[in-house]
Scaffold this motif. Structure first.
Motif, short mmCIF file in Angstrom:
data_model
loop_
_atom_site.label_atom_id
_atom_site.label_comp_id
_atom_site.label_asym_id
_atom_site.label_seq_id
_atom_site.Cartn_x
_atom_site.Cartn_y
_atom_site.Cartn_z
N ASP A 118 0.87 -1.17 0.00
CA ASP A 118 0.00 0.00 0.00
C ASP A 118 0.91 1.23 0.00
N GLU B 139 0.19 4.60 1.94
CA GLU B 139 0.14 5.56 3.05
C GLU B 139 1.26 5.33 4.08
N MET C 166 -6.20 -6.66 -2.46
CA MET C 166 -4.87 -6.54 -1.87
C MET C 166 -4.18 -7.89 -1.66
N HIS D 115 -1.50 1.10 6.65
CA HIS D 115 -2.03 2.13 7.53
C HIS D 115 -3.03 1.51 8.49
N HIS E 278 -7.92 4.38 7.37
CA HIS E 278 -9.20 4.08 6.72
C HIS E 278 -9.29 2.57 6.50
N GLU F 129 -7.52 -2.98 6.97
CA GLU F 129 -7.09 -3.71 5.77
C GLU F 129 -6.06 -4.78 6.15
ZN ZN Z 1 -5.09 1.12 2.08
#
Ligand code: ZN
Length: 295
Positions: free
Chosen positions: A32, A34, A111, A128, A140, A158
């Protein structure tokens, strides 16, 4: 001639298991953006934002540092899945050529696309914290409309959702990197090695650890993780089955319209509930729900 062919086949049959062993561990990396070292503003994570190009470079360099550390220990098979935004972020022509790379977001397993029981370990990079974590940077879960996600009563982000999918397939998360709220979160669910890349000053501003330091720490963490492979010291995040999926939204409209899916019900006006057979079915359904509410 025939005997020679049989002999050659026998030698090959004997050689194959060894060849498989010599290929080294099979590692799945989901990346990812972030939580990548050096990414400290929302704009950097958006394809139309300032310094997004720098974020792509940082992401690619961080992956390459991890890959180099894995191959420094011997042969390995590495599958990398781009997992941010439109899943087209990594500067893939600059990736270590020993990596196989999945690009593009239209994939039912998002993912964790490509991850199955044949892998020895999973690595999360650039992750994140879950939606609503006050200590997270850009926290988020899937999309901004989702206010919370629970699998059999355990709230996950996630990372937790992906760890549950891996756990169902018997594959442990061996290394996870991201902001301090994420590494705390994933440590509660797995026994992965972790590397903290930054701390949130506010939900949209980060106190950054220099990317060079992050990469050095990741190199050391890869070594520790590979040392532990096969020792049984990693913990599978297993939510069991069936899986009750609860997803809380910012709008009652989302919950109402989702009732069109057979088996979907409401816990309250903002929360949709679905009982999935297992973590695999739950994952696919959650992907569908994300897609629906982000349109
Ligand atoms: Zn993400």
């Amino acid at each position: 001639m025939r005997r020679a062919t049989i002999l050659a086949a026998a030698v090959l049959a004997l050689a194959l298991p060894c060849a498989a062993q010599d290929a080294g561990p099979k590692i799945f990396i989901s990346v990812d953006m972030e939580g990548i070292g050096g990414v400290g503003s929302p704009a950097m994570t958006s394809s139309s934002g300032k310094d997004y190009g720098t974020a792509r470079r940082l992401m690619t360099d961080e992956i390459n540092a991890v890959v180099a550390a894995i191959f420094a220990r011997g042969p390995a098979q590495i599958l990398l899945n781009d997992s941010h935004g439109d899943h087209q972020n990594v500067l893939h022509t600059e990736l270590d050529p020993r990596v196989v790379y999945i690009q593009g977001a239209i994939k039912p397993l998002g993912m964790v696309q490509g991850l199955d029981a044949s892998f020895d370990g999973v690595i999360f990079l650039g992750y994140h914290a879950k939606a609503g974590d006050p200590d997270g940077f850009l926290a988020h879960t899937g999309t901004g409309s989702v206010k919370g996600l629970w699998l059999n009563g355990t709230e996950v982000g996630e990372g937790g959702m992906n760890a549950a999918f891996a756990g169902m397939h018997g594959v442990p998360v061996i290394l996870a990197a991201g902001d301090s709220a994420f590494t705390a979160e994933i440590s509660g669910q797995t026994a992965a090695e972790t590397v903290t890349t930054k701390t949130a000053e506010t939900p949209s501003a980060a106190r950054l650890i220099h990317p060079d330091v992050v990469r050095a720490e990741l190199g050391a963490a890869v070594g520790r993780a590979l040392d532990r492979l096969g020792t049984g010291s990693f913990r599978l995040f297993d939510v069991g089955d069936p899986v009750e999926v609860r997803m809380r939204f910012q709008s009652t409209t989302h919950v109402d319209i989702l009732q069109a899916i057979p088996g979907m019900s409401k816990a309250d006006g903002y929360t949709a509930v679905y009982r999935a057979r297992d973590a695999d079915e739950a994952y696919r359904l959650i992907r569908l729900m994300y897609r629906f509410v982000s349109q």
